[in-house]
Scaffold this motif. Structure first.
Motif, PDB file in Angstrom:
ATOM      1  N   ARG A 108      39.113  46.065  34.520  1.00  0.00           N
ATOM      2  CA  ARG A 108      40.180  46.845  33.870  1.00  0.00           C
ATOM      3  C   ARG A 108      41.548  46.445  34.404  1.00  0.00           C
ATOM      4  NH1 ARG A 108      37.182  52.772  33.853  1.00  0.00           N
ATOM      5  NH2 ARG A 108      35.238  51.939  33.030  1.00  0.00           N
ATOM      6  N   ASP A 109      41.548  45.600  35.419  1.00  0.00           N
ATOM      7  CA  ASP A 109      42.798  45.105  35.987  1.00  0.00           C
ATOM      8  C   ASP A 109      42.700  43.574  36.077  1.00  0.00           C
ATOM      9  OD1 ASP A 109      45.033  44.453  37.413  1.00  0.00           O
ATOM     10  OD2 ASP A 109      44.530  45.643  39.192  1.00  0.00           O
ATOM     11  N   PRO A 110      42.810  42.917  34.933  1.00  0.00           N
ATOM     12  CA  PRO A 110      42.557  41.473  34.877  1.00  0.00           C
ATOM     13  C   PRO A 110      43.491  40.658  35.767  1.00  0.00           C
ATOM     14  CG  PRO A 110      42.744  42.401  32.658  1.00  0.00           C
ATOM     15  CD  PRO A 110      43.173  43.470  33.613  1.00  0.00           C
ATOM     16  N   VAL A 111      44.701  41.142  36.014  1.00  0.00           N
ATOM     17  CA  VAL A 111      45.638  40.375  36.841  1.00  0.00           C
ATOM     18  C   VAL A 111      45.105  40.277  38.267  1.00  0.00           C
ATOM     19  CG1 VAL A 111      47.977  40.307  37.775  1.00  0.00           C
ATOM     20  CG2 VAL A 111      47.603  40.989  35.395  1.00  0.00           C
ATOM     21  N   THR A 112      44.683  41.423  38.803  1.00  0.00           N
ATOM     22  CA  THR A 112      44.132  41.438  40.159  1.00  0.00           C
ATOM     23  C   THR A 112      42.803  40.682  40.215  1.00  0.00           C
ATOM     24  OG1 THR A 112      45.200  43.568  40.515  1.00  0.00           O
ATOM     25  CG2 THR A 112      43.478  42.956  42.065  1.00  0.00           C
ATOM     26  N   LEU A 113      42.022  40.825  39.168  1.00  0.00           N
ATOM     27  CA  LEU A 113      40.737  40.119  39.131  1.00  0.00           C
ATOM     28  C   LEU A 113      40.958  38.606  39.136  1.00  0.00           C
ATOM     29  CD1 LEU A 113      37.687  40.123  38.938  1.00  0.00           C
ATOM     30  CD2 LEU A 113      37.882  40.343  36.448  1.00  0.00           C
ATOM     31  N   GLU A 114      41.975  38.166  38.408  1.00  0.00           N
ATOM     32  CA  GLU A 114      42.257  36.730  38.387  1.00  0.00           C
ATOM     33  C   GLU A 114      42.627  36.239  39.784  1.00  0.00           C
ATOM     34  OE1 GLU A 114      44.828  35.216  35.311  1.00  0.00           O
ATOM     35  OE2 GLU A 114      45.351  33.465  36.526  1.00  0.00           O
ATOM     36  N   VAL A 115      43.431  37.018  40.487  1.00  0.00           N
ATOM     37  CA  VAL A 115      43.800  36.634  41.859  1.00  0.00           C
ATOM     38  C   VAL A 115      42.542  36.491  42.706  1.00  0.00           C
ATOM     39  CG1 VAL A 115      44.957  37.412  43.973  1.00  0.00           C
ATOM     40  CG2 VAL A 115      46.101  37.660  41.748  1.00  0.00           C
ATOM     41  N   ARG A 116      41.661  37.467  42.577  1.00  0.00           N
ATOM     42  CA  ARG A 116      40.424  37.415  43.368  1.00  0.00           C
ATOM     43  C   ARG A 116      39.589  36.179  43.024  1.00  0.00           C
ATOM     44  NH1 ARG A 116      34.859  40.852  42.848  1.00  0.00           N
ATOM     45  NH2 ARG A 116      33.758  39.469  44.263  1.00  0.00           N
ATOM     46  N   LEU A 117      39.419  35.922  41.733  1.00  0.00           N
ATOM     47  CA  LEU A 117      38.574  34.798  41.329  1.00  0.00           C
ATOM     48  C   LEU A 117      39.192  33.471  41.752  1.00  0.00           C
ATOM     49  CD1 LEU A 117      37.326  36.041  37.845  1.00  0.00           C
ATOM     50  CD2 LEU A 117      36.028  35.909  39.985  1.00  0.00           C
ATOM     51  N   ARG A 118      40.523  33.365  41.665  1.00  0.00           N
ATOM     52  CA  ARG A 118      41.175  32.138  42.140  1.00  0.00           C
ATOM     53  C   ARG A 118      40.877  31.928  43.616  1.00  0.00           C
ATOM     54  NH1 ARG A 118      45.026  29.589  39.060  1.00  0.00           N
ATOM     55  NH2 ARG A 118      45.673  30.691  37.181  1.00  0.00           N
ATOM     56  N   GLN A 119      40.898  33.018  44.377  1.00  0.00           N
ATOM     57  CA  GLN A 119      40.602  32.895  45.809  1.00  0.00           C
ATOM     58  C   GLN A 119      39.143  32.481  46.023  1.00  0.00           C
ATOM     59  OE1 GLN A 119      41.808  36.754  47.166  1.00  0.00           O
ATOM     60  NE2 GLN A 119      43.924  36.127  47.542  1.00  0.00           N
ATOM     61  N   GLU A 120      38.259  33.120  45.278  1.00  0.00           N
ATOM     62  CA  GLU A 120      36.823  32.828  45.454  1.00  0.00           C
ATOM     63  C   GLU A 120      36.522  31.352  45.171  1.00  0.00           C
ATOM     64  OE1 GLU A 120      34.814  34.912  46.689  1.00  0.00           O
ATOM     65  OE2 GLU A 120      35.214  36.964  45.993  1.00  0.00           O
ATOM     66  N   PHE A 121      37.268  30.769  44.225  1.00  0.00           N
ATOM     67  CA  PHE A 121      36.965  29.389  43.825  1.00  0.00           C
ATOM     68  C   PHE A 121      38.029  28.397  44.286  1.00  0.00           C
ATOM     69  CE2 PHE A 121      34.507  32.037  40.940  1.00  0.00           C
ATOM     70  CZ  PHE A 121      33.255  31.463  41.092  1.00  0.00           C
ATOM     71  N   ASP A 122      38.855  28.834  45.252  1.00  0.00           N
ATOM     72  CA  ASP A 122      39.862  27.941  45.844  1.00  0.00           C
ATOM     73  C   ASP A 122      40.764  27.319  44.789  1.00  0.00           C
ATOM     74  OD1 ASP A 122      39.221  28.249  48.534  1.00  0.00           O
ATOM     75  OD2 ASP A 122      37.540  26.856  48.363  1.00  0.00           O
TER      76      ASP A 122
END
Ligand SMILES: [Zn+2]
Length: 127
Positions: A108-122
């Motif tokens: 429900r918060d795609p902006v924060t989720l994108e930050v997390r996924l970018r971190q997870e996948f470097d």
């Protein structure tokens, strides 16, 4: 809880679109793997489960409410779900997979989720 496990839920679709936009490629609902993960990124040896906060009991989440009635019925069911999730994640890790859980409320918060996924996948943030 198997009966409520659905494919292609709205939260799943949000995660997939985001991963795709980040240039990541994946397979869906890989039945050969323990727990049949929702999204599998073979190149990253990563399995993703998109979990509903209620059924999978997101710790500390306001959506993981407990019914006031029939607790004797619901509490063991919730416990079984959480234990199954843990077993499946453990089995995947034993096979060399990294396991990520994306909670429904995160979608429900795609902006924060994108930050997390970018971190997870470097992946570098957008300039
Ligand atoms: Zn949640």
């Amino acid at each position: 809880m198997r009966a409520v496990r659905q494919k292609d839920t709205a939260p799943e679709v949000i995660v997939r679109r985001l991963l795709f936009r980040l240039g990541l490629r994946f397979r869906l609902h890989v039945k050969r793997l323990p727990g049949s993960p929702d999204i599998v990124l073979r190149r990253h040896s990563t399995a993703i489960f998109v979990h509903g906060c209620y059924w999978h009991r997101h710790p500390g989440c306001k959506h993981a409410t407990t019914p006031k009635t029939n607790r004797d019925y619901w509490l063991p069911k919730f416990k079984a779900n959480v234990e199954r999730d843990a077993r499946q994640a453990e089995a995947l890790r034993a096979l060399g997979w990294r396991v990520l859980i994306v909670w429904e409320c995160e979608t429900r918060d795609p902006v924060t989720l994108e930050v997390r996924l970018r971190q997870e996948f470097d992946l570098l943030p957008d300039p």
